[in-house]
Design a protein around this motif. Structure first.
Motif, mmCIF file in Angstrom:
data_model
loop_
_atom_site.group_PDB
_atom_site.id
_atom_site.type_symbol
_atom_site.label_atom_id
_atom_site.label_comp_id
_atom_site.label_asym_id
_atom_site.label_seq_id
_atom_site.Cartn_x
_atom_site.Cartn_y
_atom_site.Cartn_z
ATOM 1 N N LEU A 181 36.268 37.870 40.078
ATOM 2 C CA LEU A 181 36.774 37.254 38.851
ATOM 3 C C LEU A 181 38.267 37.478 38.687
ATOM 4 O O LEU A 181 39.004 36.591 38.263
ATOM 5 N N GLY A 182 38.727 38.701 38.950
ATOM 6 C CA GLY A 182 40.133 39.023 38.787
ATOM 7 C C GLY A 182 40.315 40.461 38.344
ATOM 8 O O GLY A 182 39.359 41.245 38.272
ATOM 9 N N VAL A 183 41.558 40.795 38.039
ATOM 10 C CA VAL A 183 41.918 42.160 37.642
ATOM 11 C C VAL A 183 42.396 42.157 36.206
ATOM 12 O O VAL A 183 43.188 41.303 35.796
ATOM 13 N N TYR A 184 41.907 43.128 35.437
ATOM 14 C CA TYR A 184 42.363 43.320 34.062
ATOM 15 C C TYR A 184 42.469 44.818 33.812
ATOM 16 O O TYR A 184 41.487 45.548 33.927
ATOM 17 N N LYS A 185 43.696 45.268 33.496
ATOM 18 C CA LYS A 185 43.960 46.679 33.196
ATOM 19 C C LYS A 185 43.351 47.621 34.239
ATOM 20 O O LYS A 185 42.532 48.484 33.927
#
Length: 352
Positions: A181-185
């Motif tokens: 999905l992706g990277v968050y924090k």
């Protein structure tokens, strides 16, 4: 809310973003109404402002710079990592991938590295990339493919699927990553084939969170306590830190900034019935809305309000009624809705 502005015939595929309107026909590709590629188009893929195109049954594979339309030819079809580097897969006589090469096409197409490792999925993060191979998730340096850490999914999250016949026991399924999905924090978020979310710490590779169960916030769950799930069309909203998906008439959303070990589920069954569709596929979103369609033989598509948790508008493609698939693809960009139907006709809708 929206009206049909344009119709284009014999369209094979589309890639719509804020910056680009890419329309692929069998014999050409147009970008923002200008033609840049001609020939028998087999395949194309965009990464930011670069476009990889395979022409004439694989005889020619090019990378186009969408800023100045310059191009160069490459040896094999591959998968982009960044705007400077491309991964190329090489196969043996049995069509099994045997090695991977990385090419820097901004520096005279110089080869960066060659490896016997092959990658089922990749995702760029700063100067590194995440990769997936045989359920082994790795963080690698782009310039030399050096492995920084690895996480083995193994059988930890295997799950039970209901058998095809009533008298048979459930079948155990191997847990697999279906999408980065992706990277968050500092967390890498992924979707598993069970419909669950898995997060790894980007610095250490350690598992940080696993989200499988939902909590009904509005409406009622359905068969076997179904509250929706996270599938391939799931979206990570990096601005608000939300992960969301539509399935049937459930809006599933997880707030990454919360400490919850469950996702919130909202049933919008009433508006689904009113607009005569279940939303399964997401074609795009903005801060307030999700643009989605059902697929199969339903020729309708809709705009879903993220705050109201309901469908606020729907349209239909009359010529695709009762066809399969009635809607092949749907995209949103530049405040326009692009719907590609069963007849390879692209319908472009603008807001009133």
């Amino acid at each position: 809310m929206y009206f049909e502005k344009r119709i284009l015939r014999e369209v094979n595929e589309i890639d719509i973003s804020i910056d680009y309107e890419i329309i692929c026909y069998s014999d050409r590709i147009t970008i923002d109404k200008g033609e840049i590629v001609s020939g028998n188009i087999n395949y194309f893929k965009r990464f930011e402002n670069r476009l990889l195109v395979e022409i004439n049954d694989g005889e020619s594979v090019y990378i186009y710079n969408l800023e100045d339309y310059s191009k160069f030819r490459i040896e094999k079809q591959g998968e982009f990592l960044t705007n400077k580097i491309i991964l190329l897969g090489y196969w043996n006589d049995t069509y099994t991938m045997r090695l991977t090469k990385a090419i820097d096409f901004t520096n005279k197409n110089s080869e960066l590295w060659e490896s016997e490792r092959t990658f089922a999925k990749t995702f760029v993060f700063n100067n590194n990339f995440f990769s997936l191979a045989s359920n082994l998730i790795s963080l690698n340096e782009i310039v030399n493919s050096r492995i920084l850490w690895q996480y083995d999914l193994t059988t930890k999250y295997n799950w039970k699927q209901k058998a095809d016949y009533i008298d048979e026991p459930p079948v155990e399924k191997q847990a697999e990553v279906i999408k980065f999905l992706g990277v968050y924090k500092n967390e890498l978020w992924m979707i598993l084939n069970s419909g669950a979310l898995l997060a790894l710490n980007t610095e250490t590779g350690e598992e940080s969170r696993y989200i499988k169960n939902g909590k009904m916030i509005l409406g009622e769950s359905e068969f076997e306590d179904f509250k929706g799930y996270f599938g391939y069309d799931t979206v990570l909203d990096e601005k608000d830190g939300l992960i969301f998906n539509l399935s049937r008439h459930f809006y599933a959303v997880f707030d990454i900034n919360s400490k919850n070990d469950f996702f919130d589920s909202y049933s919008f069954k009433e508006s689904s019935i009113k607009h005569k569709l279940n939303l399964n596929y997401i074609g795009g979103h903005d801060a307030d809305r999700i643009f989605a369609y059902e697929g199969s033989d339903n020729n309708r598509f809709a705009v879903f309000d993220r705050a109201k948790k309901e469908i606020i508008w729907s349209g239909e493609i009359e010529d695709a009624k009762n066809k399969f698939p009635a809607i092949r693809s749907m995209k949103y960009g530049g405040d326009k809705i692009y719907v590609l139907d069963h007849n390879s006709t692209l319908h472009i809708f603008e807001r009133e």
